[in-house]
Design a protein around this motif. Structure first.
Motif, PDB file in Angstrom:
ATOM      1  N   ARG A 171      39.339  37.896  37.124  1.00 52.07           N
ATOM      2  CA  ARG A 171      38.066  38.347  37.763  1.00 52.07           C
ATOM      3  C   ARG A 171      38.161  39.118  38.927  1.00 52.07           C
ATOM      4  O   ARG A 171      37.141  39.892  39.306  1.00 52.07           O
ATOM      5  CB  ARG A 171      37.517  36.900  38.142  1.00 52.07           C
ATOM      6  N   PHE A 172      39.167  39.423  39.299  1.00 54.57           N
ATOM      7  CA  PHE A 172      39.607  40.259  40.491  1.00 54.57           C
ATOM      8  C   PHE A 172      39.333  41.700  40.029  1.00 54.57           C
ATOM      9  O   PHE A 172      39.957  42.187  39.062  1.00 54.57           O
ATOM     10  CB  PHE A 172      40.905  40.026  41.115  1.00 54.57           C
ATOM     11  N   ASP A 173      38.690  42.333  40.921  1.00 52.85           N
ATOM     12  CA  ASP A 173      38.221  43.721  40.609  1.00 52.85           C
ATOM     13  C   ASP A 173      39.207  44.629  41.377  1.00 52.85           C
ATOM     14  O   ASP A 173      39.217  44.961  42.354  1.00 52.85           O
ATOM     15  CB  ASP A 173      36.890  44.060  41.533  1.00 52.85           C
ATOM     16  N   GLY A 174      40.439  44.893  40.490  1.00 57.68           N
ATOM     17  CA  GLY A 174      41.547  45.445  41.076  1.00 57.68           C
ATOM     18  C   GLY A 174      42.715  45.342  40.082  1.00 57.68           C
ATOM     19  O   GLY A 174      42.659  44.433  39.159  1.00 57.68           O
ATOM     20  N   VAL A 175      43.885  45.954  40.235  1.00 55.71           N
ATOM     21  CA  VAL A 175      45.207  45.462  39.600  1.00 55.71           C
ATOM     22  C   VAL A 175      45.973  44.583  40.739  1.00 55.71           C
ATOM     23  O   VAL A 175      46.266  44.793  41.811  1.00 55.71           O
ATOM     24  CB  VAL A 175      46.135  46.931  39.389  1.00 55.71           C
ATOM     25  N   VAL A 176      46.239  43.463  40.005  1.00 53.53           N
ATOM     26  CA  VAL A 176      46.808  42.331  40.781  1.00 53.53           C
ATOM     27  C   VAL A 176      47.776  41.556  39.710  1.00 53.53           C
ATOM     28  O   VAL A 176      47.434  41.586  38.519  1.00 53.53           O
ATOM     29  CB  VAL A 176      45.848  41.369  41.313  1.00 53.53           C
ATOM     30  N   GLY A 177      48.933  41.235  40.417  1.00 57.78           N
ATOM     31  CA  GLY A 177      49.852  40.392  39.605  1.00 57.78           C
ATOM     32  C   GLY A 177      50.136  39.020  40.447  1.00 57.78           C
ATOM     33  O   GLY A 177      50.388  39.149  41.669  1.00 57.78           O
TER      34      GLY A 177
END
Length: 354
Positions: free
Chosen positions: A63-69
């Motif tokens: 759900r996060f708006d961006g590239v995340v690990g």
């Protein structure tokens, strides 16, 4: 018949009687019965992670708006959870961890002492966050490797970090440590000066280390040059690492598999006294829990940030320990929204602790 006449017959008789003893001995081969090898022991199933935690972590990343690990490891129980955990994302100052570990590894080998003296001069200055710069007088600032290491880890001082990097032999020494210790998908870049200049689209000049010179040079670049450099860095960061690899490396550190007991304790206690990122992962750590961590923050361009990170070791009151890594590689979300994501990860680990 004379005795002499009997002699030949007696000798012949003796010769016939003794001949079997004088012949070459040929052993009879023994039959070898093969013994079947025991079957291999069954491989135990991997430890099962809490289903509720896996669901929350997966949903947070989706759900996060961006590239995340995101990655979480249980040091004690051995389970691992990750969402987009195998994508290399910019580390930024998280990479100071590997410099610190290399310095302490050299200490464990007797190749340096934390009490080694060092005088910091203006020629050592790098870029961006370097609070030690205010302490440098005309004769420099005399200090020790211990103090430089403490400042790099607790205040994320770029100048202190780059001095330590040069002290152990440069980026190749850190890369060698990462490889020797089997830390996996973790790259180490060229040091703060070259990394930040390249991300901005500049070639490093030492004059950029003074005052706001770097900012002025960056602002003078055409937007197209900056965008190309910014996007190129995000697409293939020279300091890129995966959240899973970082969480795994921190678990190895906590288990004492990377450094001596004294160096392990020194590093973790120093991480616990860090003064950076109070509203990132640390913002959700409840009373009674301990937390040691390292943050990392990249450059901004057109409302986007290339690297907004926090990674650390979270210990419950009962002694159970978890390692947590949240790497935001590219996002236009507000600082508060990024911090809320990180705090939600910690809150979910705490809620599922058992």
């Amino acid at each position: 018949m004379t005795v002499a006449g009997l002699a030949p017959a007696m000798l012949v008789g003796c010769a016939v009687h003794d001949s079997p003893r004088s012949a070459a001995y040929v052993p009879v081969p023994q039959q070898v019965v093969p013994v079947p090898a025991p079957p291999p022991a069954p491989t135990p199933p991997p430890p099962e992670a809490p289903a509720g935690l896996l669901s929350v972590i997966t949903d947070l990343e989706r759900r996060f708006d961006g590239v995340v690990g995101i990655a979480v490891n249980s040091v004690d129980d051995g389970w691992k959870i990750a969402a987009n955990g195998d994508r290399r994302l910019p580390q930024q100052s998280v990479s100071k961890l590997w410099v610190a570990m290399t310095v302490l590894d050299y200490r464990d080998q007797g190749r340096l002492s934390l009490d080694d003296p060092y005088t910091v001069t203006k020629a050592d200055l790098t870029v961006f966050h370097q609070p030690i710069a205010t302490l440098i007088g005309d004769d420099g600032y005399p200090t020790t490797i211990r103090e430089l290491l403490r400042r790099a880890m607790t205040s994320s001082d770029n100048t202190c970090n780059d001095i330590l990097l040069r002290y152990v032999g440069g980026p190749e020494a850190v890369r060698d440590f990462i490889a020797r210790k089997g830390l996996g998908a973790i790259r180490f870049g060229p040091g703060e000066r070259l990394l930040q200049a390249g991300t901005a689209g500049l070639e490093w000049r030492q004059e950029y280390a003074e005052g706001r010179a770097f900012y002025r040079a960056r602002a003078a670049l055409p937007s197209a040059v900056r965008l190309a450099a910014f996007d190129g860095y995000i697409a293939d960061p020279p300091d890129g690492a995966t959240a899973s690899a970082i969480a795994g490396a921190l678990a190895k550190l906590k288990r004492g598999e990377l450094l001596s007991p004294d160096s392990t304790d020194w590093l973790i206690s120093t991480m616990e006294s860090s003064r950076t990122g109070r509203n990132r992962l640390r913002g959700a750590v409840p009373a009674g829990w301990s937390f040691g961590h390292k943050t990392g923050t990249g450059q901004d361009f057109s409302g986007r940030t290339a690297g907004y990170n926090d990674v650390g070791i979270l210990t419950a009151p009962d002694g159970k320990t978890y390692t947590v890594a949240v790497l935001i590689g590219d996002t236009a979300r507000t600082i508060r929204q990024r911090q809320e994501l990180m705090q939600a990860v910690v809150a979910s680990v705490v809620a599922n602790h058992r």
